[in-house]
Write an enzyme that holds these catalytic residues in place. Structure first.
Site, short mmCIF file in Angstrom:
data_model
loop_
_atom_site.label_atom_id
_atom_site.label_comp_id
_atom_site.label_asym_id
_atom_site.label_seq_id
_atom_site.Cartn_x
_atom_site.Cartn_y
_atom_site.Cartn_z
N HIS A 8 -14.65 -27.04 -41.08
CA HIS A 8 -15.34 -25.82 -41.51
C HIS A 8 -15.98 -26.01 -42.88
O HIS A 8 -15.28 -26.23 -43.86
CB HIS A 8 -14.30 -24.69 -41.56
CG HIS A 8 -14.84 -23.36 -41.94
ND1 HIS A 8 -14.36 -22.65 -43.01
CD2 HIS A 8 -15.82 -22.61 -41.38
CE1 HIS A 8 -15.00 -21.50 -43.09
NE2 HIS A 8 -15.89 -21.45 -42.12
N ARG A 9 -17.29 -25.93 -42.92
CA ARG A 9 -18.06 -26.22 -44.16
C ARG A 9 -17.74 -27.65 -44.63
O ARG A 9 -17.67 -27.91 -45.84
CB ARG A 9 -17.78 -25.21 -45.27
CG ARG A 9 -17.88 -23.75 -44.83
CD ARG A 9 -17.60 -22.76 -45.95
NE ARG A 9 -17.30 -21.43 -45.41
CZ ARG A 9 -16.84 -20.41 -46.11
NH1 ARG A 9 -16.65 -20.54 -47.41
NH2 ARG A 9 -16.58 -19.25 -45.54
N GLU A 35 -18.84 -27.78 -38.99
CA GLU A 35 -19.49 -26.47 -39.04
C GLU A 35 -20.12 -26.34 -40.40
O GLU A 35 -19.51 -26.73 -41.42
CB GLU A 35 -18.45 -25.37 -38.82
CG GLU A 35 -19.02 -23.96 -38.71
CD GLU A 35 -19.18 -23.17 -40.00
OE1 GLU A 35 -19.70 -22.05 -39.95
OE2 GLU A 35 -18.78 -23.66 -41.08
N ASP A 37 -23.28 -23.85 -42.84
CA ASP A 37 -24.06 -22.60 -42.92
C ASP A 37 -25.44 -22.91 -43.46
O ASP A 37 -25.56 -23.66 -44.44
CB ASP A 37 -23.37 -21.64 -43.89
CG ASP A 37 -21.91 -21.44 -43.53
OD1 ASP A 37 -21.63 -20.80 -42.52
OD2 ASP A 37 -21.04 -21.97 -44.27
N HIS A 50 -23.24 -21.28 -48.09
CA HIS A 50 -22.58 -20.17 -47.42
C HIS A 50 -22.93 -18.80 -47.99
O HIS A 50 -23.28 -17.88 -47.24
CB HIS A 50 -21.05 -20.35 -47.48
CG HIS A 50 -20.32 -19.21 -46.84
ND1 HIS A 50 -19.94 -18.08 -47.53
CD2 HIS A 50 -19.95 -18.99 -45.55
CE1 HIS A 50 -19.34 -17.25 -46.70
NE2 HIS A 50 -19.33 -17.77 -45.49
N GLU A 110 -24.45 -22.70 -38.38
CA GLU A 110 -24.38 -21.23 -38.42
C GLU A 110 -25.56 -20.69 -39.20
O GLU A 110 -25.76 -21.05 -40.38
CB GLU A 110 -23.06 -20.76 -39.06
CG GLU A 110 -23.01 -19.24 -39.04
CD GLU A 110 -21.86 -18.63 -39.82
OE1 GLU A 110 -20.88 -19.33 -40.17
OE2 GLU A 110 -21.96 -17.42 -40.10
N LYS A 112 -27.22 -18.22 -41.42
CA LYS A 112 -26.79 -17.17 -42.35
C LYS A 112 -28.00 -16.38 -42.78
O LYS A 112 -28.85 -16.87 -43.52
CB LYS A 112 -26.16 -17.79 -43.60
CG LYS A 112 -24.72 -18.24 -43.41
CD LYS A 112 -23.74 -17.09 -43.47
CE LYS A 112 -22.30 -17.55 -43.38
NZ LYS A 112 -21.45 -16.72 -42.54
N ASP A 230 -10.52 -25.70 -42.10
CA ASP A 230 -10.82 -26.29 -43.42
C ASP A 230 -10.09 -27.63 -43.59
O ASP A 230 -10.35 -28.37 -44.54
CB ASP A 230 -10.34 -25.36 -44.55
CG ASP A 230 -11.06 -24.02 -44.57
OD1 ASP A 230 -12.16 -23.92 -44.01
OD2 ASP A 230 -10.50 -23.07 -45.18
O1 G3P Z 1 -18.67 -20.36 -38.02
C1 G3P Z 1 -17.38 -19.95 -38.31
C2 G3P Z 1 -17.25 -19.34 -39.68
O2 G3P Z 1 -17.87 -20.20 -40.59
C3 G3P Z 1 -17.86 -17.97 -39.78
O3 G3P Z 1 -17.64 -17.35 -41.01
O4 G3P Z 1 -18.06 -16.74 -43.33
O5 G3P Z 1 -16.89 -18.87 -42.84
O6 G3P Z 1 -19.32 -18.63 -42.38
P1 G3P Z 1 -18.00 -17.93 -42.45
MG MG Z 2 -19.83 -20.49 -41.34
#
Ligand code: G3P
Ligand code: MG
Length: 244
Positions: A8-9, A35, A37, A50, A110, A112, A230
């Site tokens: 994640h990120r 993943e 953003d 993000h 993702e 944003k 994460d």
């Molecule tokens: O894509 C999953 C998650 O990243 C969504 O929320 O705020 O972490 O971008 P956020």
């Molecule tokens: Mg995200």
């Protein structure tokens, strides 16, 4: 079969989120996917970041979309986890794709945007995927139904997922109706009944963001398509223990 291990990120549990360092470290930790953003700069470049505003993550101030790429590239991205890590910048999606296309990594991009209103972000992302010939290794997601409808209208065969905190039947049906391949529910929806219902609608599940070892074990047992964490190192270890 194990769930795909999505960082994640990037490996944001230990490295500055959404930076090339966090992406490289995710691969070293054994992630299968990343993943990230994306947003548009004021001069129409796609960057990986993000927050709406710059303060939490950089030495800049203000709303990201009001800055040009060259202004943003002068900023440093802080490390929230380790003050010794410096000299990280906001990457462009182009820079990321150039790197990831030499790996086998699956990328969840993702979108944003501050609302589902049109900004041109979908078109720019799809053009970059075309340039790098990498569409098969991409899943595009957004919390906004309008964004996902636009993606599908522009490119019907790119893989897509609807992000949501709501797993009502109505929302799952909506995801099906707009042609999603995946459903991306928040981690608090991790229970057998919900998972079974989403699967009955024919959607694959990528769940976010699961970090504690006990939760990662539960998620792995739930046979999700992907787990977004994460800490790709923790999930890798759990998956390794299960396969031995
Ligand atoms: O894509 C999953 C998650 O990243 C969504 O929320 O705020 O972490 O971008 P956020
Ligand atoms: Mg995200």
């Amino acid at each position: 079969m194990s769930s795909l291990n999505f960082a994640h990120r990037g490996f944001s549990g230990q490295f500055p989120e959404n930076t090339m360092l966090a992406f490289e470290k995710a691969v070293e930790a054994g992630a299968d996917g990343i993943e990230l953003d994306v947003q548009l700069t004021s001069d129409g470049e796609v960057v990986i970041f993000h927050d709406d505003t710059l303060e939490r993550l950089t030495n800049g101030k203000g709303t990201l979309t009001e800055f040009t790429l060259s202004e943003l590239q002068k900023l440093s991205v802080h490390s929230q986890k380790n003050a010794e890590i410096q000299d990280q910048n906001i990457p462009t999606l182009r820079e990321y794709l150039s790197w990831v296309s030499n790996t086998g990594i699956v990328t969840n991009i993702e979108l944003k945007t501050a609302s589902g209103d049109p900004t041109g972000l979908e078109q720019k992302v799809l053009e970059l995927l075309e340039q790098f010939d990498i569409k098969e290794k991409i899943i595009i997601s957004s919390f906004y139904v309008e964004n996902m409808i636009r993606v599908k209208q522009l490119e019907s065969d790119v893989q897509t997922g609807l992000l949501t905190i709501d797993c009502s039947e109505k929302t799952i049906q909506k995801a099906v109706d707009i042609g999603m391949d995946y459903f991306h529910p928040v981690a608090s929806q991790l229970n057998e009944t919900v998972i079974e219902q989403i699967h009955q609608f024919g959607l694959k599940i990528n769940m976010w963001t699961i970090n504690e070892e006990s939760d990662l074990e539960k998620a792995e047992a739930a046979k999700l398509y992907g787990i977004i964490t994460d800490y790709p190192d923790r999930l890798k270890k759990i998956q390794g223990n299960l396969s031995t």
